[in-house]
Design a protein around this motif. Structure first.
Motif, PDB file in Angstrom:
ATOM      1  N   UNK A 216       0.811  -1.209   0.000  1.00 47.62           N
ATOM      2  CA  UNK A 216       0.000   0.000   0.000  1.00 47.62           C
ATOM      3  C   UNK A 216       0.846   1.261   0.000  1.00 47.62           C
ATOM      4  N   UNK A 217       2.140   1.106   0.295  1.00 45.04           N
ATOM      5  CA  UNK A 217       2.995   2.269   0.459  1.00 45.04           C
ATOM      6  C   UNK A 217       4.387   1.956  -0.092  1.00 45.04           C
ATOM      7  N   UNK A 218       4.865   2.776  -1.014  1.00 46.37           N
ATOM      8  CA  UNK A 218       6.148   2.492  -1.658  1.00 46.37           C
ATOM      9  C   UNK A 218       7.319   2.643  -0.691  1.00 46.37           C
ATOM     10  N   UNK A 219       7.149   3.469   0.347  1.00 39.50           N
ATOM     11  CA  UNK A 219       8.226   3.602   1.336  1.00 39.50           C
ATOM     12  C   UNK A 219       8.430   2.278   2.065  1.00 39.50           C
ATOM     13  N   UNK A 220       7.349   1.713   2.561  1.00 39.95           N
ATOM     14  CA  UNK A 220       7.450   0.425   3.250  1.00 39.95           C
ATOM     15  C   UNK A 220       7.921  -0.670   2.295  1.00 39.95           C
TER      16      UNK A 220
ATOM     17  N   UNK B 168       7.432  14.066  -5.181  1.00 35.77           N
ATOM     18  CA  UNK B 168       6.181  14.788  -5.180  1.00 35.77           C
ATOM     19  C   UNK B 168       5.059  13.944  -4.605  1.00 35.77           C
ATOM     20  N   UNK B 169       4.000  14.584  -4.099  1.00 35.56           N
ATOM     21  CA  UNK B 169       2.953  13.846  -3.385  1.00 35.56           C
ATOM     22  C   UNK B 169       2.015  13.038  -4.271  1.00 35.56           C
ATOM     23  N   UNK B 170       1.906  13.366  -5.550  1.00 37.94           N
ATOM     24  CA  UNK B 170       0.870  12.749  -6.384  1.00 37.94           C
ATOM     25  C   UNK B 170       1.008  11.230  -6.472  1.00 37.94           C
ATOM     26  N   UNK B 171       2.239  10.739  -6.569  1.00 35.46           N
ATOM     27  CA  UNK B 171       2.466   9.306  -6.735  1.00 35.46           C
ATOM     28  C   UNK B 171       3.362   8.732  -5.633  1.00 35.46           C
ATOM     29  N   UNK B 172       3.511   9.474  -4.542  1.00 34.22           N
ATOM     30  CA  UNK B 172       4.481   9.106  -3.510  1.00 34.22           C
ATOM     31  C   UNK B 172       4.245   7.724  -2.933  1.00 34.22           C
ATOM     32  N   UNK B 173       2.993   7.349  -2.756  1.00 31.01           N
ATOM     33  CA  UNK B 173       2.707   6.093  -2.057  1.00 31.01           C
ATOM     34  C   UNK B 173       2.625   4.891  -2.983  1.00 31.01           C
ATOM     35  N   UNK B 174       2.555   5.124  -4.277  1.00 31.60           N
ATOM     36  CA  UNK B 174       2.304   4.002  -5.190  1.00 31.60           C
ATOM     37  C   UNK B 174       3.477   3.650  -6.101  1.00 31.60           C
ATOM     38  N   UNK B 175       4.382   4.585  -6.326  1.00 30.41           N
ATOM     39  CA  UNK B 175       5.470   4.338  -7.269  1.00 30.41           C
ATOM     40  C   UNK B 175       6.821   4.339  -6.567  1.00 30.41           C
ATOM     41  N   UNK B 176       7.754   3.632  -7.176  1.00 32.73           N
ATOM     42  CA  UNK B 176       9.144   3.683  -6.754  1.00 32.73           C
ATOM     43  C   UNK B 176      10.025   3.836  -7.982  1.00 32.73           C
ATOM     44  N   UNK B 177      11.243   4.302  -7.751  1.00 28.51           N
ATOM     45  CA  UNK B 177      12.206   4.477  -8.846  1.00 28.51           C
ATOM     46  C   UNK B 177      13.295   3.421  -8.742  1.00 28.51           C
ATOM     47  N   UNK B 178      13.603   2.793  -9.852  1.00 30.43           N
ATOM     48  CA  UNK B 178      14.730   1.865  -9.950  1.00 30.43           C
ATOM     49  C   UNK B 178      15.709   2.439 -10.953  1.00 30.43           C
ATOM     50  N   UNK B 179      16.964   2.527 -10.573  1.00 31.43           N
ATOM     51  CA  UNK B 179      18.018   2.982 -11.473  1.00 31.43           C
ATOM     52  C   UNK B 179      18.712   1.770 -12.090  1.00 31.43           C
ATOM     53  N   UNK B 180      18.707   1.716 -13.440  1.00 30.45           N
ATOM     54  CA  UNK B 180      19.415   0.615 -14.093  1.00 30.45           C
ATOM     55  C   UNK B 180      20.812   1.044 -14.560  1.00 30.45           C
ATOM     56  N   UNK B 181      21.391   2.004 -13.831  1.00 27.45           N
ATOM     57  CA  UNK B 181      22.757   2.444 -14.117  1.00 27.45           C
ATOM     58  C   UNK B 181      23.769   1.536 -13.428  1.00 27.45           C
ATOM     59  N   UNK B 182      23.583   0.246 -13.611  1.00 28.13           N
ATOM     60  CA  UNK B 182      24.489  -0.738 -13.018  1.00 28.13           C
ATOM     61  C   UNK B 182      24.612  -1.903 -13.975  1.00 28.13           C
ATOM     62  N   UNK B 183      25.563  -2.785 -13.726  1.00 25.59           N
ATOM     63  CA  UNK B 183      25.888  -3.845 -14.676  1.00 25.59           C
ATOM     64  C   UNK B 183      24.753  -4.859 -14.803  1.00 25.59           C
TER      65      UNK B 183
ATOM     66  N   UNK C 294      14.377   3.336  -4.593  1.00 23.37           N
ATOM     67  CA  UNK C 294      13.994   4.649  -4.070  1.00 23.37           C
ATOM     68  C   UNK C 294      12.484   4.792  -4.071  1.00 23.37           C
ATOM     69  N   UNK C 295      11.851   4.942  -2.900  1.00 18.56           N
ATOM     70  CA  UNK C 295      10.400   5.141  -2.864  1.00 18.56           C
ATOM     71  C   UNK C 295      10.015   6.480  -3.469  1.00 18.56           C
ATOM     72  N   UNK C 296       8.737   6.620  -3.830  1.00 18.31           N
ATOM     73  CA  UNK C 296       8.294   7.803  -4.541  1.00 18.31           C
ATOM     74  C   UNK C 296       8.212   9.073  -3.721  1.00 18.31           C
ATOM     75  N   UNK C 297       8.441   8.987  -2.423  1.00 19.46           N
ATOM     76  CA  UNK C 297       8.260  10.129  -1.516  1.00 19.46           C
ATOM     77  C   UNK C 297       9.031  11.366  -1.941  1.00 19.46           C
ATOM     78  N   UNK C 298      10.204  11.183  -2.504  1.00 17.93           N
ATOM     79  CA  UNK C 298      11.057  12.306  -2.868  1.00 17.93           C
ATOM     80  C   UNK C 298      10.478  13.163  -3.983  1.00 17.93           C
TER      81      UNK C 298
END
Length: 394
Positions: free
Chosen positions: A338-342, A362-377, A356-360
């Protein structure tokens, strides 16, 4: 100690707060292979795993040994500004005179300088939600207010001309957009960006375009330069992402002619100049071998994107818009939490994968989205998918 009131408008940078938690867990026995643990995989920071091109490192060594460590002009080395100008012409087909280019101590310093030069108390700046958090904090540090406008997958999580027109008020001074975007990896279609700039121009505002991921585009339909839209567009760029020079702290601005002297005046007082060694080294970014190396890396990022996006979708983590640039995936975790932070914190502890949870952003998608960085091997991305499958099946 009494602190300034502006700090009330500056939130913590939660990406870095999450990184602290990840590092703490990484030091525990459960992440120590010698004790049967598995190493932490870091997909939370937007930093390429590939560093500066070889020619750039060599140029830095030459500059250091030759003693080229003195202050430069506040606007940057003439040779570097000229080389950036030629890159715009050869790579993007845009005529940008070197006199309009100001070299800065990273894109962050560039944005601070622009915000200090343009905005004041009572001004508003329109930005999309989600967007990179530090951008709105640069606006706040200048005494103005970032007005976040919620976006949707249908708009590629970007603003369009209609939204800009709808949310413009007498206090609105301009827009601050990123294309490609952090955290979504999506770009604004060139025709739509042109319409946005027209709306801003008609209202006497300023269009600031964050183009620090400009070189990392994977779709020709979006591979354009905002500077083609007119000399009144402000572009912010960086050597960090495409050229892999994150810790070198070097970026640049392309400014309307009337803005160069005010920004130079601010730079003289706030920074004196960007790192002289980094500037001398960065000239080598534009050598043919360096550009070829960067293009090879761009293809590697494309391959990683083409692997990780369908892999996440197969796991049940929806990616409503496939990123066309940068090295981020903006994914929906509602099928599992229910919460991307948790969600992110739980996976750090169980799968030993830092997201990275969406909290950073903006509030619109903070609880539902997360960011994944594929800048790795790729092997780390494959191991990530294996671990996520293990934990999400439970």
């Amino acid at each position: 100690m009494k602190l300034s009131g502006r700090l009330a408008h500056i939130d913590p940078f939660y990406v870095m707060e999450c990184a602290k938690v990840a590092q703490e867990i990484a030091r525990s026995p459960e992440c120590d292979p010698a004790q049967g643990g598995e190493r932490m995989i870091y997909l939370n920071i937007g930093e390429p795993d590939l560093t500066a091109p070889i020619a750039v490192v060599r140029a830095a060594e030459v500059a250091l040994h030759a003693g080229r460590t003195q202050y430069t002009d506040a606007v940057g080395l003439p040779a570097l500004r000229e080389r950036i100008s030629r890159w715009y012409a050869s790579r993007w087909g845009v005529d940008v005179p070197a006199r309009r280019i100001v070299v800065t101590a990273g894109a962050s310093a560039g944005l601070q300088l622009v915000c200090q030069a343009l905005f004041e108390t009572g001004d508003e700046v329109l930005m999309p939600d989600p967007s990179y958090p530090c951008n709105r904090h640069f606006v706040a540090a200048a005494g103005a207010a970032a007005r976040l406008v919620p976006t949707t997958p249908e708009s590629r999580f970007q603003l369009d001309a209609d939204r800009v027109r709808e949310h413009w008020t007498p206090q609105t001074r301009g827009v601050l957009l990123a294309t490609p975007s952090n955290p979504t990896g999506t770009s604004i279609a060139p025709a739509e960006l042109a319409r946005i700039v027209d709306v801003v121009r008609d209202r006497g505002g300023v269009a600031i375009i964050d183009e620090i991921y400009q070189g990392l585009s994977y779709d020709p339909a979006f591979e354009r330069c905002a500077l083609a839209l007119g000399d009144d567009v402000v572009s912010v760029n960086s050597f960090s992402k495409y050229f892999g020079m994150t810790g070198w702290r070097l970026g640049w601005l392309v400014l309307p002619e009337a803005l160069v002297e005010p920004v130079e005046r601010l730079a003289q007082n706030l920074y004196i100049c960007a790192s002289s060694i980094a500037q001398h080294a960065a000239i080598a970014c534009f050598e043919d071998a360096s550009l070829a190396e960067c293009e090879t890396r761009r293809e590697a990022f494309r391959e990683r994107r083409d692997y990780i996006v369908p892999a996440l979708q197969k796991l049940g983590l929806a990616v409503p818009v496939v990123p066309d640039g940068a090295f981020y995936v903006w994914a929906d975790c509602r099928a599992f939490a229910d919460n991307s932070w948790d969600f992110a914190m739980d996976l750090m502890r169980s799968a030993h994968v830092a997201l990275t949870p969406g909290k950073d952003f903006g509030p619109a998608h903070a609880s539902t989205y997360f960011r994944l960085s594929f800048a790795t091997a790729m092997p780390q991305l494959q191991e990530t998918v294996r671990r996520l499958a293990r934990e999400l099946d439970r």
